[in-house]
Design a protein around this motif. Structure first.
Motif, short mmCIF file in Angstrom:
data_model
loop_
_atom_site.label_atom_id
_atom_site.label_comp_id
_atom_site.label_asym_id
_atom_site.label_seq_id
_atom_site.Cartn_x
_atom_site.Cartn_y
_atom_site.Cartn_z
N SER A 1 0.81 -1.22 0.00
CA SER A 1 0.00 0.00 0.00
C SER A 1 0.84 1.27 0.00
N LEU A 2 2.15 1.13 0.26
CA LEU A 2 3.01 2.31 0.26
C LEU A 2 3.27 2.74 -1.17
N ARG A 3 2.90 3.99 -1.51
CA ARG A 3 3.04 4.48 -2.87
C ARG A 3 4.13 5.54 -3.03
N GLY A 4 4.68 6.02 -1.92
CA GLY A 4 5.70 7.04 -2.06
C GLY A 4 6.40 7.34 -0.74
N ILE A 5 7.60 7.88 -0.85
CA ILE A 5 8.34 8.37 0.31
C ILE A 5 8.79 9.79 0.00
N ALA A 6 9.01 10.57 1.03
CA ALA A 6 9.48 11.95 0.87
C ALA A 6 10.17 12.36 2.16
N ILE A 7 10.83 13.52 2.11
CA ILE A 7 11.54 14.05 3.28
C ILE A 7 10.73 15.17 3.90
N GLY A 8 10.68 15.18 5.23
CA GLY A 8 10.20 16.34 5.96
C GLY A 8 11.43 17.12 6.40
N GLU A 9 11.78 18.14 5.63
CA GLU A 9 13.11 18.75 5.79
C GLU A 9 13.25 19.58 7.06
N ALA A 10 12.21 20.22 7.53
CA ALA A 10 12.34 21.05 8.73
C ALA A 10 12.74 20.18 9.92
N ASP A 11 12.05 19.07 10.10
CA ASP A 11 12.38 18.19 11.22
C ASP A 11 13.73 17.52 11.03
N LEU A 12 14.02 17.12 9.78
CA LEU A 12 15.31 16.46 9.53
C LEU A 12 16.46 17.43 9.77
N ARG A 13 16.29 18.67 9.35
CA ARG A 13 17.33 19.67 9.57
C ARG A 13 17.61 19.83 11.08
N ALA A 14 16.54 19.87 11.86
CA ALA A 14 16.70 20.01 13.31
C ALA A 14 17.36 18.77 13.91
N ASP A 15 16.97 17.59 13.43
CA ASP A 15 17.54 16.35 13.97
C ASP A 15 19.02 16.24 13.67
N LEU A 16 19.42 16.65 12.48
CA LEU A 16 20.82 16.54 12.07
C LEU A 16 21.69 17.70 12.54
N GLY A 17 21.05 18.80 12.91
CA GLY A 17 21.81 19.99 13.26
C GLY A 17 22.43 20.65 12.05
N VAL A 18 21.78 20.49 10.89
CA VAL A 18 22.30 21.05 9.65
C VAL A 18 22.06 22.56 9.63
N ARG A 19 23.08 23.33 9.30
CA ARG A 19 22.95 24.79 9.27
C ARG A 19 22.89 25.34 7.86
N ASP A 20 23.32 24.55 6.89
CA ASP A 20 23.32 25.00 5.50
C ASP A 20 22.46 24.05 4.69
N ASP A 21 21.72 24.60 3.74
CA ASP A 21 20.80 23.77 2.96
C ASP A 21 21.52 22.64 2.23
N ALA A 22 22.75 22.88 1.81
CA ALA A 22 23.50 21.85 1.10
C ALA A 22 23.75 20.63 1.98
N GLY A 23 23.67 20.82 3.29
CA GLY A 23 23.88 19.70 4.19
C GLY A 23 22.80 18.63 4.11
N LEU A 24 21.69 18.94 3.44
CA LEU A 24 20.62 17.96 3.27
C LEU A 24 20.71 17.19 1.95
N ASP A 25 21.65 17.56 1.08
CA ASP A 25 21.67 16.95 -0.25
C ASP A 25 21.94 15.46 -0.22
N TRP A 26 22.79 15.00 0.69
CA TRP A 26 23.05 13.56 0.75
C TRP A 26 21.77 12.82 1.12
N SER A 27 21.03 13.33 2.10
CA SER A 27 19.77 12.71 2.50
C SER A 27 18.76 12.75 1.36
N ARG A 28 18.70 13.85 0.66
CA ARG A 28 17.79 13.96 -0.47
C ARG A 28 18.10 12.90 -1.52
#
Length: 276
Positions: free
Chosen positions: A140-167
């Motif tokens: 029944s799972l049709r898709g996955i996506a990132i919730g970036e605000a929460d992920l940014r807080a969890d990782l302590g990422v300060r720059d947007d480029a820091g999320l590119d690996w996760s993306r």
């Protein structure tokens, strides 16, 4: 909407007039939010108002983002909306393991059998690490996506480029699982349309397809960013025509080499251009 959805507009479930405007906004999919956009003392009202709306089919696909599966409200959310006739999908926040998806799929079975389409939001480091396992957790799972605000807080990422690996990890996991490409997370500044366009271009380059929005003014920017340009369409048509005339690998008059992979990419471009 016809074909591939590119715009997913969020609207708070405790504000029915805003939901009504979202349904008329031209968004490909409307996502009624019972989670972050709704204060704790408004959860019950948001749930009942959403259940009332979804008693009938809607003019566009409607998804509902329920509350966190580990919290006190998710069970009631699922009971209220999971089998509603007007529901087109459930978005599950803060998914961190395949068991989260399986648990919801079992709870959300309708009288006709089967769960509604499920979409997992990965918002923690653990969720990202388990992206492929989550993506293959249940039919029944049709898709996955990132919730970036929460992920940014969890990782302590300060720059947007820091999320590119996760993306990129989520894009690869979705493809490996045979799912549609993920949609981008929301751009939080609703007035920064230039920034939104630039961010969409970056997301498209990473392999995302479409984007969530929090204001109708963002919708045309997202659509323009993700639809092929005239130049891309012309190029794709040239490749497809050449492939139809000559089998196998070949070089175009301008010296560009094309093979099966290039042709498939061109066909995807034309399919998206026509929203098929």
């Amino acid at each position: 909407m016809t074909g591939v959805p590119l715009t997913w507009l969020y609207a708070p479930g405790d504000r029915p007039p805003v939901v009504a405007k979202a349904l008329a906004s031209g968004a490909d999919v409307v996502v009624i939010d019972l989670e972050d956009a709704v204060a704790p003392d408004r959860k019950a009202y948001a749930r009942s108002a959403t259940a009332e709306l979804l008693r009938d089919p809607q003019p566009v696909p409607v998804h509902v983002r329920v509350n966190a599966l580990s919290g006190p409200w998710a069970r009631a959310d699922l009971a209220a909306v999971a089998t509603a006739p007007g529901l087109s999908g459930l978005r599950l926040p803060k998914v961190s393991s395949p068991s989260d998806v399986v648990r919801v799929a079992r709870r959300a079975v309708s009288a006709h059998g089967g769960a509604p389409p499920l979409y997992a939001l990965l918002e923690t480091a653990l969720g990202i690490e388990r992206a492929h396992a989550v993506a293959t957790a249940h039919p029944s799972l049709r898709g996955i996506a990132i919730g970036e605000a929460d992920l940014r807080a969890d990782l302590g990422v300060r720059d947007d480029a820091g999320l590119d690996w996760s993306r990129s990890r989520v894009v690869v996991a979705a493809r490996a699982a045979g799912l549609a490409p993920p949609t981008q997370s929301v751009h939080p500044d609703t007035r920064d349309l230039a920034g939104l366009a630039a961010s969409c271009a970056h997301g498209r380059a990473l392999g995302f397809l479409g984007r969530a929005a929090i204001h109708p003014r963002q919708l045309p920017v997202i659509e323009r960013a993700y639809l092929p340009t005239e130049e891309e369409i012309e190029r794709a048509e040239t490749v497809v025509k050449a492939a139809a005339m000559t089998q196998g690998a070949q070089a175009l008059p301008d010296g560009t080499f094309i093979d099966t992979a290039v042709v498939l990419a061109a066909q995807r471009t034309l399919s998206l251009a026509h929203r098929t």
